[in-house]
Design a protein around this motif. Structure first.
Motif, PDB file in Angstrom:
ATOM      1  N   ARG A  70      -4.292 -11.748  21.818  1.00 29.25           N
ATOM      2  CA  ARG A  70      -2.975 -11.160  22.072  1.00 29.25           C
ATOM      3  C   ARG A  70      -2.488 -10.224  20.969  1.00 29.25           C
ATOM      4  O   ARG A  70      -1.293 -10.134  20.734  1.00 29.25           O
ATOM      5  N   THR A  71      -3.375  -9.541  20.314  1.00 29.12           N
ATOM      6  CA  THR A  71      -2.916  -8.690  19.217  1.00 29.12           C
ATOM      7  C   THR A  71      -2.364  -7.363  19.715  1.00 29.12           C
ATOM      8  O   THR A  71      -1.425  -6.833  19.152  1.00 29.12           O
ATOM      9  N   GLY A  72      -2.956  -6.790  20.759  1.00 26.84           N
ATOM     10  CA  GLY A  72      -2.522  -5.485  21.249  1.00 26.84           C
ATOM     11  C   GLY A  72      -2.767  -4.393  20.227  1.00 26.84           C
ATOM     12  O   GLY A  72      -2.054  -3.393  20.168  1.00 26.84           O
ATOM     13  N   SER A  78      -3.946   0.899  11.324  1.00 28.00           N
ATOM     14  CA  SER A  78      -3.937  -0.152  10.310  1.00 28.00           C
ATOM     15  C   SER A  78      -3.584  -1.507  10.936  1.00 28.00           C
ATOM     16  O   SER A  78      -2.758  -1.568  11.849  1.00 28.00           O
ATOM     17  N   PRO A  79      -4.201  -2.585  10.448  1.00 26.98           N
ATOM     18  CA  PRO A  79      -3.849  -3.915  10.978  1.00 26.98           C
ATOM     19  C   PRO A  79      -2.385  -4.281  10.755  1.00 26.98           C
ATOM     20  O   PRO A  79      -1.859  -5.152  11.437  1.00 26.98           O
ATOM     21  N   SER A  80      -1.716  -3.608   9.853  1.00 23.59           N
ATOM     22  CA  SER A  80      -0.301  -3.907   9.625  1.00 23.59           C
ATOM     23  C   SER A  80       0.574  -3.440  10.788  1.00 23.59           C
ATOM     24  O   SER A  80       1.757  -3.760  10.838  1.00 23.59           O
ATOM     25  N   THR A  81       0.001  -2.694  11.742  1.00 21.34           N
ATOM     26  CA  THR A  81       0.768  -2.253  12.902  1.00 21.34           C
ATOM     27  C   THR A  81       0.857  -3.326  13.984  1.00 21.34           C
ATOM     28  O   THR A  81       1.541  -3.138  14.972  1.00 21.34           O
ATOM     29  N   VAL A  82       0.177  -4.452  13.796  1.00 19.27           N
ATOM     30  CA  VAL A  82       0.277  -5.550  14.758  1.00 19.27           C
ATOM     31  C   VAL A  82       1.707  -6.066  14.728  1.00 19.27           C
ATOM     32  O   VAL A  82       2.277  -6.282  13.651  1.00 19.27           O
ATOM     33  N   GLU A  83       2.300  -6.244  15.909  1.00 19.86           N
ATOM     34  CA  GLU A  83       3.716  -6.612  15.980  1.00 19.86           C
ATOM     35  C   GLU A  83       3.993  -7.987  15.389  1.00 19.86           C
ATOM     36  O   GLU A  83       4.912  -8.160  14.614  1.00 19.86           O
ATOM     37  N   ASP A  84       3.204  -8.978  15.747  1.00 18.58           N
ATOM     38  CA  ASP A  84       3.413 -10.338  15.246  1.00 18.58           C
ATOM     39  C   ASP A  84       2.599 -10.526  13.962  1.00 18.58           C
ATOM     40  O   ASP A  84       1.401 -10.764  13.993  1.00 18.58           O
TER      41      ASP A  84
END
Length: 185
Positions: A70-72, A78-84
């Motif tokens: 569920r990362t989207g 960048s991985p820092s753009t993942v909402e959660d």
């Protein structure tokens, strides 16, 4: 005679002269034990973190948290753009491992490493490093759909699944849309 002996005199007399200062003590003598060479990073490993090859030898199965699906997340961002952000701190597999290979269906393979246990962020960082220079139109399936572990295919790696669309539904971000949604509720 109270004159100290000289080298010439001691050689004649059969006596040896010792230096005034005692020799400096070596490190082994000071600590009282032999210093053994060990690998530099043993202190940085954590308790309970496995080597993936050891898990295979002992036939210990690994599990993946559902949050990896569920990362989207878009592969070239960048991985820092993942909402959660809490997802990023979670272990990628259970039991935690020091490194694991991430295999893409077209043959590309990257390795995620962390001596304290590979986290989802470590896996996303390894993938991002490979895809960060790719433009959006160069990627057929730009979003991460999740990971899969198939012990029949290979015990020591995860299969990376990609998708064309994000797995996270986008919420409207404009103020008008938010006001409209509140009025409808």
């Amino acid at each position: 005679m109270s004159v100290p002996l000289t080298k010439v005199d001691s050689a004649i007399a059969g006596l040896s002269i010792q230096d005034e200062k005692p020799p400096a003590a070596t490190e082994k003598e000071v600590t009282g034990s032999k210093k053994e060479k060990t690998h530099k990073r043993t202190s940085s490993t954590s308790e309970g973190v496995w080597n993936i090859k050891d898990l295979e030898e002992q036939k210990i199965e690994i599990t993946l948290p559902i949050e990896t699906q569920r990362t989207g997340w878009k592969l070239n961002t960048s991985p820092s753009t993942v909402e959660d952000k809490e997802i990023l701190k979670m272990q990628l597999v259970n039991p935690p491992v020091k490194k694991i290979d991430l295999h893409f269906p077209l043959g590309l393979e990257v390795t995620a490493r962390n001596l304290k246990g590979v986290t989802i962020k470590d896996a996303l960082d390894a993938i991002h490093k490979r895809f960060k220079k790719k433009a959006d139109d160069e990627l057929e399936k730009p979003y991460l759909a999740g990971f899969e572990w198939d012990k029949e295919e290979c015990w020591t790696r995860l299969i990376v699944h990609q998708t064309v669309n994000s797995t996270i539904p986008k919420e409207p971000s404009s103020k008008k849309s938010k006001k409209k949604n509140k009025e409808e509720a």
